[in-house]
Each structure stands twice: as structure tokens, then as C-alpha cells.
Design a protein around this motif. Structure first.
Motif, PDB file in Angstrom:
ATOM      1  N   LYS A   1       0.835  -1.208   0.000  1.00 43.85           N
ATOM      2  CA  LYS A   1       0.000   0.000   0.000  1.00 43.85           C
ATOM      3  C   LYS A   1       0.870   1.259   0.000  1.00 43.85           C
ATOM      4  N   ALA A   2       2.005   1.209   0.695  1.00 42.86           N
ATOM      5  CA  ALA A   2       2.912   2.359   0.733  1.00 42.86           C
ATOM      6  C   ALA A   2       3.500   2.626  -0.650  1.00 42.86           C
ATOM      7  N   ILE A   3       3.803   1.560  -1.381  1.00 43.60           N
ATOM      8  CA  ILE A   3       4.312   1.716  -2.746  1.00 43.60           C
ATOM      9  C   ILE A   3       3.245   2.318  -3.648  1.00 43.60           C
ATOM     10  N   ILE A   4       2.018   1.860  -3.494  1.00 47.43           N
ATOM     11  CA  ILE A   4       0.908   2.400  -4.294  1.00 47.43           C
ATOM     12  C   ILE A   4       0.755   3.901  -4.040  1.00 47.43           C
ATOM     13  N   GLU A   5       0.812   4.270  -2.768  1.00 53.38           N
ATOM     14  CA  GLU A   5       0.698   5.691  -2.406  1.00 53.38           C
ATOM     15  C   GLU A   5       1.825   6.505  -3.027  1.00 53.38           C
ATOM     16  N   LYS A   6       3.030   5.920  -3.041  1.00 45.10           N
ATOM     17  CA  LYS A   6       4.188   6.614  -3.612  1.00 45.10           C
ATOM     18  C   LYS A   6       4.030   6.793  -5.125  1.00 45.10           C
ATOM     19  N   ILE A   7       3.517   5.779  -5.800  1.00 41.86           N
ATOM     20  CA  ILE A   7       3.292   5.880  -7.248  1.00 41.86           C
ATOM     21  C   ILE A   7       2.252   6.960  -7.534  1.00 41.86           C
ATOM     22  N   ASN A   8       1.192   6.981  -6.742  1.00 43.20           N
ATOM     23  CA  ASN A   8       0.142   7.983  -6.927  1.00 43.20           C
ATOM     24  C   ASN A   8       0.626   9.400  -6.661  1.00 43.20           C
ATOM     25  N   SER A   9       1.752   9.523  -5.922  1.00 43.28           N
ATOM     26  CA  SER A   9       2.292  10.859  -5.628  1.00 43.28           C
ATOM     27  C   SER A   9       3.045  11.438  -6.827  1.00 43.28           C
ATOM     28  N   GLY A  10       3.323  10.604  -7.853  1.00 42.78           N
ATOM     29  CA  GLY A  10       3.942  11.112  -9.068  1.00 42.78           C
ATOM     30  C   GLY A  10       5.405  10.777  -9.248  1.00 42.78           C
ATOM     31  N   VAL A  11       5.968   9.901  -8.417  1.00 35.30           N
ATOM     32  CA  VAL A  11       7.400   9.589  -8.553  1.00 35.30           C
ATOM     33  C   VAL A  11       7.683   8.712  -9.775  1.00 35.30           C
ATOM     34  N   VAL A  12       6.645   8.078 -10.301  1.00 31.44           N
ATOM     35  CA  VAL A  12       6.788   7.240 -11.489  1.00 31.44           C
ATOM     36  C   VAL A  12       5.994   7.859 -12.626  1.00 31.44           C
ATOM     37  N   SER A  13       6.617   7.922 -13.796  1.00 26.80           N
ATOM     38  CA  SER A  13       5.910   8.453 -14.968  1.00 26.80           C
ATOM     39  C   SER A  13       6.551   7.895 -16.227  1.00 26.80           C
ATOM     40  N   GLY A  14       5.785   7.871 -17.295  1.00 25.53           N
ATOM     41  CA  GLY A  14       6.300   7.394 -18.566  1.00 25.53           C
ATOM     42  C   GLY A  14       7.284   8.369 -19.171  1.00 25.53           C
ATOM     43  N   ASP A  15       8.378   7.835 -19.728  1.00 22.06           N
ATOM     44  CA  ASP A  15       9.394   8.696 -20.346  1.00 22.06           C
ATOM     45  C   ASP A  15       9.957   8.069 -21.624  1.00 22.06           C
ATOM     46  N   ASN A  16       9.188   7.130 -22.207  1.00 20.06           N
ATOM     47  CA  ASN A  16       9.605   6.437 -23.432  1.00 20.06           C
ATOM     48  C   ASN A  16      10.864   5.587 -23.232  1.00 20.06           C
ATOM     49  N   ILE A  17      11.141   5.225 -21.991  1.00 22.19           N
ATOM     50  CA  ILE A  17      12.260   4.339 -21.675  1.00 22.19           C
ATOM     51  C   ILE A  17      11.693   3.099 -20.990  1.00 22.19           C
ATOM     52  N   VAL A  18      12.137   1.930 -21.419  1.00 25.76           N
ATOM     53  CA  VAL A  18      11.593   0.668 -20.921  1.00 25.76           C
ATOM     54  C   VAL A  18      11.943   0.462 -19.446  1.00 25.76           C
ATOM     55  N   ASP A  19      10.947   0.064 -18.644  1.00 24.15           N
ATOM     56  CA  ASP A  19      11.129  -0.206 -17.215  1.00 24.15           C
ATOM     57  C   ASP A  19      10.580  -1.589 -16.876  1.00 24.15           C
ATOM     58  N   PHE A  20      11.105  -2.165 -15.792  1.00 22.38           N
ATOM     59  CA  PHE A  20      10.624  -3.466 -15.329  1.00 22.38           C
ATOM     60  C   PHE A  20      10.624  -3.484 -13.809  1.00 22.38           C
ATOM     61  N   TYR A  21       9.465  -3.820 -13.234  1.00 22.05           N
ATOM     62  CA  TYR A  21       9.302  -3.876 -11.779  1.00 22.05           C
ATOM     63  C   TYR A  21       8.881  -5.282 -11.374  1.00 22.05           C
ATOM     64  N   ASN A  22       9.514  -5.792 -10.316  1.00 25.60           N
ATOM     65  CA  ASN A  22       9.146  -7.092  -9.775  1.00 25.60           C
ATOM     66  C   ASN A  22       8.932  -6.946  -8.274  1.00 25.60           C
ATOM     67  N   PHE A  23       7.703  -7.239  -7.819  1.00 24.38           N
ATOM     68  CA  PHE A  23       7.378  -7.193  -6.403  1.00 24.38           C
ATOM     69  C   PHE A  23       7.064  -8.613  -5.934  1.00 24.38           C
ATOM     70  N   ARG A  24       7.702  -9.040  -4.853  1.00 24.75           N
ATOM     71  CA  ARG A  24       7.491 -10.403  -4.361  1.00 24.75           C
ATOM     72  C   ARG A  24       6.771 -10.372  -3.020  1.00 24.75           C
ATOM     73  N   PHE A  25       5.636 -11.069  -2.973  1.00 19.79           N
ATOM     74  CA  PHE A  25       4.789 -11.141  -1.787  1.00 19.79           C
ATOM     75  C   PHE A  25       4.902 -12.560  -1.230  1.00 19.79           C
ATOM     76  N   GLN A  26       5.408 -12.725   0.009  1.00 20.99           N
ATOM     77  CA  GLN A  26       5.781 -14.046   0.511  1.00 20.99           C
ATOM     78  C   GLN A  26       4.966 -14.569   1.689  1.00 20.99           C
ATOM     79  N   SER A  27       4.249 -13.717   2.396  1.00 25.11           N
ATOM     80  CA  SER A  27       3.654 -14.128   3.669  1.00 25.11           C
ATOM     81  C   SER A  27       2.437 -15.036   3.544  1.00 25.11           C
ATOM     82  N   LEU A  28       1.835 -15.139   2.349  1.00 26.32           N
ATOM     83  CA  LEU A  28       0.688 -16.034   2.189  1.00 26.32           C
ATOM     84  C   LEU A  28       1.084 -17.492   2.384  1.00 26.32           C
ATOM     85  N   HIS A  29       2.356 -17.791   2.173  1.00 23.58           N
ATOM     86  CA  HIS A  29       2.847 -19.155   2.366  1.00 23.58           C
ATOM     87  C   HIS A  29       2.628 -19.606   3.808  1.00 23.58           C
ATOM     88  N   ALA A  30       3.166 -18.843   4.759  1.00 23.38           N
ATOM     89  CA  ALA A  30       3.032 -19.196   6.174  1.00 23.38           C
ATOM     90  C   ALA A  30       1.583 -19.110   6.640  1.00 23.38           C
TER      91      ALA A  30
END
Length: 336
Positions: free
Chosen positions: A182-211
Motif C-alpha cells: 500500500k505504501a508503494i501504491i501511495e508513492k506511485i500515486n504521488s507522481g514519482v513514477v511516470s512514462g518517459d519512453n524508456i523501458v522499465d521493469f518492476y518485480n514485487f514479491r509477496f511471501q507471507s501467504l505461504h506461512a
């Protein structure tokens, strides 16, 4: 002979893990230049090719999957976002995601999707301006990296819960990870990420559902509630990235229970005498492999598709090998 035996047993473990593990590949958002359809299975090892093709990068020759077609190679996404969820075979029908879902064949012990795509982007675009982020949501250091460098360690959100409890350790770990997302979502909504015609790749790993799934049971009300909360958060993440890139982004979720399968394979007790024999065999094979010059080749295979190597240890070998193989540029209708 020793080499053949080790390769044989590696193949057996691959077969056991692959036959027992289950997974799902969900496309949550994609631009109109890409079309996802049908319900054909996709090997996990092929995800790197799908993401590479979507970004207009070269893929390994002979790559085929009939679940995606490139309709317009001149309007491909600027970014790919992958949310990797450990410990469950599917996010289920309890989540509110508008997505195209595909069964996932788990054929890698630790996927090297990020490393392979990162390598291809860096070879194609040498200016170093691409955002290439791999973040475990449980790792504070990784969480505060790249465009999210000044993000604060999130506090657990006070949510209205029906079945999950803050006092239960497994539930609390899940809620902490959810707060990080949720903190990452809030940060994206604040404008720190934007399109600039340069290729980007994001990988987020969520692990706690296992336990959480282990503790309460995979079909428990707690797991269903957790999946619903996570699904809602992933939907918000997709919307945030879609706004940031003006729709030119591919957002996908990958769920797999291979973590349980790894534990099952490892759990079989080994008698002490057999353990000693195994250690002797491993020592002899290591010496023989070094003498014959074959051990490194076996390790390279293990890094990308073998069971028993951790991702960070040998993944670069796999990535380099992937790009020395014959490659071809993605083209319209290639994945048909």
C-alpha cells in the motif's frame, strides 16, 4: 557415470516439484497493442520471453505460446510490472481482479525472470536510465530503493477484519507486507513514477501467504480474506501504474505454491548411513566434475531450471546463457 547419476537425480527432483506444484499467471492490465486470450498453460520459464516480447526485446528463437499476440509493435508498453505471490496456487475467485488467467506450469525451482529481462534491457539500452526494480516486500532495504528510496517503513494498517487477527504472528506478517504494498501504491500515486519512453521493469514479491496458508489451511476463511485483501491491493497497484504510464504498461500477477513443494521434497527423512553415502558421492562428483570440466555446466542448468540452487547464487550464468542462444526480435503474431 557419476555425472550421469547426478543429472538423473536432478531431473527426478525437477519432475517431482513440477508435477506437484501448481500456479497461475494473471494478466491484470495490458495496452491495446497486446492481446491475451484463451486458457492455455504457460511454463514459468517462458514468462521471461512473454515479458521481453511485450517490451519489444529479443526472445529466444523458437519461443511459442498461443496466449498472447502482438497487435501493434509500434505501441508496445513502456513498462512491465510483475507481482509474484509465494505459497498459493492461485489468487482465487474471491479477489476482485479483472484479469485474463492462465494455468502456470512450474518448471523452475527459482525463476530467473527478472534477471533475464533485466539483462536484455541493459544490453538493448546502455544509457542506464531504465527503472529495474526487484523488491521483496518483507525486505526494508529493498523496499526503500530506486524511485521508492525515501519511502518510510510502513505501519500495519488498521483494517476492519473478519477473520485475520493482528495478534496472530502469521496474520500480522501478512498485514505488514500488505502495508508495504500500500505504501508503494501511495508513492506511485504521488507522481514519482511516470512514462518517459524508456523501458522499465518492476518485480514485487509477496511471501507471507505461504506461512498464512500453512497455519490456517489453504481453504480457510483467513486465507480467503487475505487473498481478497491482496487482490484489492494488486488492483490498486495496477491502476496506479496505468495512470503513471498513461495505460502503456503490462501488469501481471504470478501465484505459485512451489514453496510448499520444495518443503515436501526436502522433508523426506534420510537415514544417517545414506547421508554419509550422499556426501561421499557429492564430494566425488565435485572432484570429478572439476577434473572433467562439466560441473559448471550442470550448475548453469541448475541455476535456471534445476531444483536446489538459490536464485542469487548462479542466476547470472543462466542470464548470460539465455542471450548467447539464438535470438529473434519479437514480431506481430509471434506468440500465437
Amino acid at each position: 557415470m557419476a555425472v550421469k547419476m547426478v543429472v538423473f537425480w536432478c531431473s527426478v527432483v525437477l519432475l517431482i516439484v513440477g508435477s506437484n506444484a501448481a500456479g497461475e499467471f494473471d494478466v491484470i492490465h495490458s495496452p491495446k497493442s497486446l492481446s491475451f486470450f484463451g486458457s492455455s498453460k504457460i511454463p514459468e520459464s517462458l514468462l521471461k520471453e512473454v515479458f521481453s516480447a511485450a517490451l519489444g526485446l529479443s526472445v529466444e528463437e523458437g519461443t511459442e505460446w498461443d496466449g498472447m499476440t502482438i497487435l501493434d509493435p509500434f505501441a508496445l508498453p513502456e513498462a512491465v510490472v510483475e507481482v509474484y505471490v509465494d505459497g498459493v496456487p492461485s489468487l482465487g475467485e474471491t479477489i476482485e481482479l479483472k484479469s485474463s488467467g492462465f494455468p502456470l506450469t512450474v518448471d523452475e525451482y527459482e525463476p530467473d525472470t527478472f534477471e533475464a529481462v533485466q539483462h536484455r534491457i541493459q544490453q538493448r539500452f546502455s544509457n542506464g536510465r531504465s527503472r529495474l526494480l526487484k523488491i521483496k516486500l518483507t525486505d526494508v532495504n529493498q523496499l526503500s530503493s530506486g524511485v521508492f528510496a525515501d519511502i518510510k517503513v510502513p505501519k500495519v494498517l488498521k483494517l476492519s477484519l473478519s477473520h485475520l487477527k493482528y495478534s496472530v504472528e502469521e496474520d500480522s506478517a501478512f498485514l505488514h507486507e500488505l502495508a508495504a504494498l500500500k505504501a508503494i501504491i501511495e508513492k506511485i500515486n504521488s507522481g514519482v513514477v511516470s512514462g518517459d519512453n524508456i523501458v522499465d521493469f518492476y518485480n514485487f514479491r509477496f511471501q507471507s501467504l505461504h506461512a498464512l496458508s500453512d497455519y490456517h489451511g489453504p481453504n480457510s476463511l483467513q486465507v480467503k480474506e487475505a487473498k481478497k485483501l491482496l487482490g484489492s491491493a494488486i488492483s490498486e497497484l495496477s491502476s496506479a501504474f496505468s495512470r503513471a504510464y498513461d495505460g502503456a504498461v503490462l501488469v501481471a500477477a504470478v501465484a505459485t505454491d512451489v514453496a510448499h513443494t520444495r518443503r515436501t521434497v526436502r522433508a523426506a527423512p534420510t537415514p544417517p548411513q545414506q547421508q554419509q553415502r550422499d556426501l561421499v558421492c557429492l564430494f566425488r562428483f565435485g572432484y570429478l566434475g572439476a577434473e572433467l570440466g562439466v560441473l559448471s555446466g550442470v550448475r548453469r542448468r541448475g541455476a535456471g531450471g534445476g531444483r536446489g540452487h538459490r536464485r542469487g547464487a548462479h542466476a547470472p550464468h543462466r542470464a548470460r546463457r539465455a542471450h548467447t542462444a539464438p535470438a529473434t526480435a519479437a514480431r506481430p503474431g509471434m506468440f500465437v
